[in-house]
Design an enzyme around this catalytic site. Structure first.
Site, PDB file in Angstrom:
ATOM      1  N   ASP A 273       0.851  -1.188   0.000  1.00  0.00           N
ATOM      2  CA  ASP A 273       0.000   0.000   0.000  1.00  0.00           C
ATOM      3  C   ASP A 273       0.886   1.237   0.000  1.00  0.00           C
ATOM      4  O   ASP A 273       2.076   1.163   0.246  1.00  0.00           O
ATOM      5  CB  ASP A 273      -0.986  -0.009   1.167  1.00  0.00           C
ATOM      6  CG  ASP A 273      -0.314  -0.108   2.521  1.00  0.00           C
ATOM      7  OD1 ASP A 273       0.895   0.125   2.593  1.00  0.00           O
ATOM      8  OD2 ASP A 273      -1.010  -0.421   3.503  1.00  0.00           O
TER       9      ASP A 273
ATOM     10  N   CYS B  94     -12.369 -28.073   9.487  1.00  0.00           N
ATOM     11  CA  CYS B  94     -11.145 -27.476   8.970  1.00  0.00           C
ATOM     12  C   CYS B  94     -10.011 -28.496   8.936  1.00  0.00           C
ATOM     13  O   CYS B  94      -9.869 -29.312   9.849  1.00  0.00           O
ATOM     14  CB  CYS B  94     -10.746 -26.285   9.845  1.00  0.00           C
ATOM     15  SG  CYS B  94      -9.227 -25.456   9.337  1.00  0.00           S
TER      16      CYS B  94
ATOM     17  N   CYS C 172      -6.720 -27.395   8.445  1.00  0.00           N
ATOM     18  CA  CYS C 172      -5.476 -26.641   8.542  1.00  0.00           C
ATOM     19  C   CYS C 172      -4.476 -27.389   9.426  1.00  0.00           C
ATOM     20  O   CYS C 172      -4.864 -28.301  10.169  1.00  0.00           O
ATOM     21  CB  CYS C 172      -5.742 -25.234   9.091  1.00  0.00           C
ATOM     22  SG  CYS C 172      -6.026 -25.156  10.871  1.00  0.00           S
TER      23      CYS C 172
ATOM     24  N   CYS D 222      -5.664 -27.530  13.120  1.00  0.00           N
ATOM     25  CA  CYS D 222      -6.804 -28.409  13.401  1.00  0.00           C
ATOM     26  C   CYS D 222      -6.453 -29.883  13.208  1.00  0.00           C
ATOM     27  O   CYS D 222      -7.090 -30.755  13.801  1.00  0.00           O
ATOM     28  CB  CYS D 222      -7.992 -28.015  12.527  1.00  0.00           C
ATOM     29  SG  CYS D 222      -8.751 -26.438  13.015  1.00  0.00           S
TER      30      CYS D 222
ATOM     31  N   HIS E  14      -4.579 -20.677  12.037  1.00  0.00           N
ATOM     32  CA  HIS E  14      -5.923 -21.177  11.734  1.00  0.00           C
ATOM     33  C   HIS E  14      -6.781 -20.117  11.064  1.00  0.00           C
ATOM     34  O   HIS E  14      -7.445 -20.381  10.049  1.00  0.00           O
ATOM     35  CB  HIS E  14      -6.614 -21.677  13.000  1.00  0.00           C
ATOM     36  CG  HIS E  14      -8.084 -21.908  12.792  1.00  0.00           C
ATOM     37  ND1 HIS E  14      -8.583 -23.041  12.183  1.00  0.00           N
ATOM     38  CD2 HIS E  14      -9.170 -21.112  13.054  1.00  0.00           C
ATOM     39  CE1 HIS E  14      -9.900 -22.966  12.097  1.00  0.00           C
ATOM     40  NE2 HIS E  14     -10.284 -21.796  12.616  1.00  0.00           N
TER      41      HIS E  14
END
Length: 382
Positions: free
Chosen positions: A89, A309, A311, A314, A340
């Site tokens: 940015d 999930c 991930c 998890c 997560h």
């Protein structure tokens, strides 16, 4: 560069080819303000949690370690060990949000560093030069992010100044990209639409900056305190005049529901600190609502954070363990929660893309737009 592949209503499915690789849209960009995700997340972690684009901050990197240091070290990609697209940015938002003492002139902005109080000047040319030194994939134009609410007259003058600054940004980027020692000669430029919550100013400003035929266009100055209804109203007003063949980026947004609703209104790209910031305080996003992992009811809960999930967190750790880490003030708790949440956001946009591919986005929106804003419901997770 950007190809619009499919639409469903106003929702768009696209692909963006860059010098640092291709990413699919809709896309959530993971926010690494100072070339790092807060919470102890490395670039190697980002690859494992399906991040397509990382966002870094021009202002913060200019102040520390300095863009010239990063250039000397080979650019931002080499510096942070990331070989996929990076969007930087412009520094405009930070100039206006972090600096209590600032003077806005036609040439740019005079202000003091929030780190050491050092006097700094930043204008369109300086912002482009800093971003060129960083060698990011996509550079954002330098704009004035007006405080909200602002008067109509000040907003109008600010839009006109931001337009003039955009012309200077484009000219400077073309000059920089033509130099033999520029690190990324194919750096792309996105313009930013402003106008507070005034529909006519937003539309007029978008029409003005669309004439420059840039690589993409962002809607800025939202998610800064206005109501959700006002944010959606402004997107609805601006979207019809945004170039159809260019990528569209809604800056600083937002909740999972905000993303779903903005996709339905024609937006392609998003960024927000929310998933990492909230995670560091124990707030976890799941497909059954928002969870506060420090609650006592999770003390003996052996299930993963989200039973839907897959991930890395998890797959390996229980709610009970992660709750314990937070209660014991162990940094690992925040790191696991951030991993997560970012995986959740990256998967959210992945599922949105799949729904658009299959023509089922309307059903996806109907199911999840409200559900993902609600408090986690134990009964719905049985």
């Amino acid at each position: 560069m950007f190809t619009l592949k499919k639409t469903e209503g106003r929702a768009r499915r696209g692909e963006f080819v860059t010098v640092h690789g291709t990413f699919q849209t809709p896309c959530f960009m993971n926010v690494g303000t100072s070339a790092a995700i807060k919470g102890g997340i490395s670039s190697l972690d980002l690859k494992e949690i399906k991040c397509q684009v990382e966002l870094c901050n021009t202002y913060h990197l200019h102040v520390r370690p300095s863009d010239k240091v990063i250039r000397e070290l080979g650019g931002l990609h080499k510096f942070m060990c990331w070989d996929k697209p990076i969007l930087t940015d412009s520094g405009g938002f930070q100039v206006f949000s972090l600096s209590k003492l600032r003077r806005i002139k036609e040439e740019g902005v005079y202000f003091n560093s929030h780190v050491d109080g050092k006097k700094i000047f930043m204008g369109p040319e300086e912002s482009m030069q800093i971003q060129s030194n960083l060698a990011s994939t996509i550079a954002m134009a330098f704009d004035e992010c007006v405080e909200n609410p602002a008067t109509y007259e000040y907003s109008r003058r600010s839009c006109e100044r931001t337009t003039r600054w955009l012309y200077r940004c484009k000219d400077e980027m073309e000059r920089l990209n033509s130099l033999h020692d520029t690190l990324n000669k194919k750096q792309l430029l996105f313009g930013i639409n402003q106008g507070c919550t005034y529909e006519d100013l937003r539309i007029k400003h978008m029409e003005a900056i669309a004439k420059l035929d840039l690589d993409g266009y962002a809607i800025g100055g939202l998610a800064v305190g206005e109501s959700t209804e006002d944010m959606y109203r402004i997107i609805d007003a601006v979207e019809p005049v945004m170039p159809k063949e260019k990528a569209r980026y809604l800056m600083g947004v937002g909740t999972p529901s905000n993303i779903i609703e903005a996709v339905a209104r024609g937006v392609d790209m998003f960024d927000c600190v929310m998933p990492s910031r909230d995670a560091r305080h124990g707030t976890v996003f799941t497909w059954n609502g928002v969870m506060h992992i420090t609650n006592n009811k999770f003390m003996l809960d052996e299930r993963p954070l989200d039973t839907e999930c897959d991930c890395p967190v998890c797959r390996n750790f229980s709610r009970a363990y992660i709750r314990h880490l937070f209660k014991a003030n162990e940094q690992l708790g925040g790191r696991l929660a951030v991993l997560h949440n970012l995986y959740f956001y990256n998967t959210l946009t992945e599922r949105i893309r799949e729904a658009l591919d299959n023509g089922t986005f309307a059903r996806f929106r109907e199911k999840y737009s409200v559900l993902l804003t609600t408090k986690y419901d134990e009964k719905s997770d049985m």
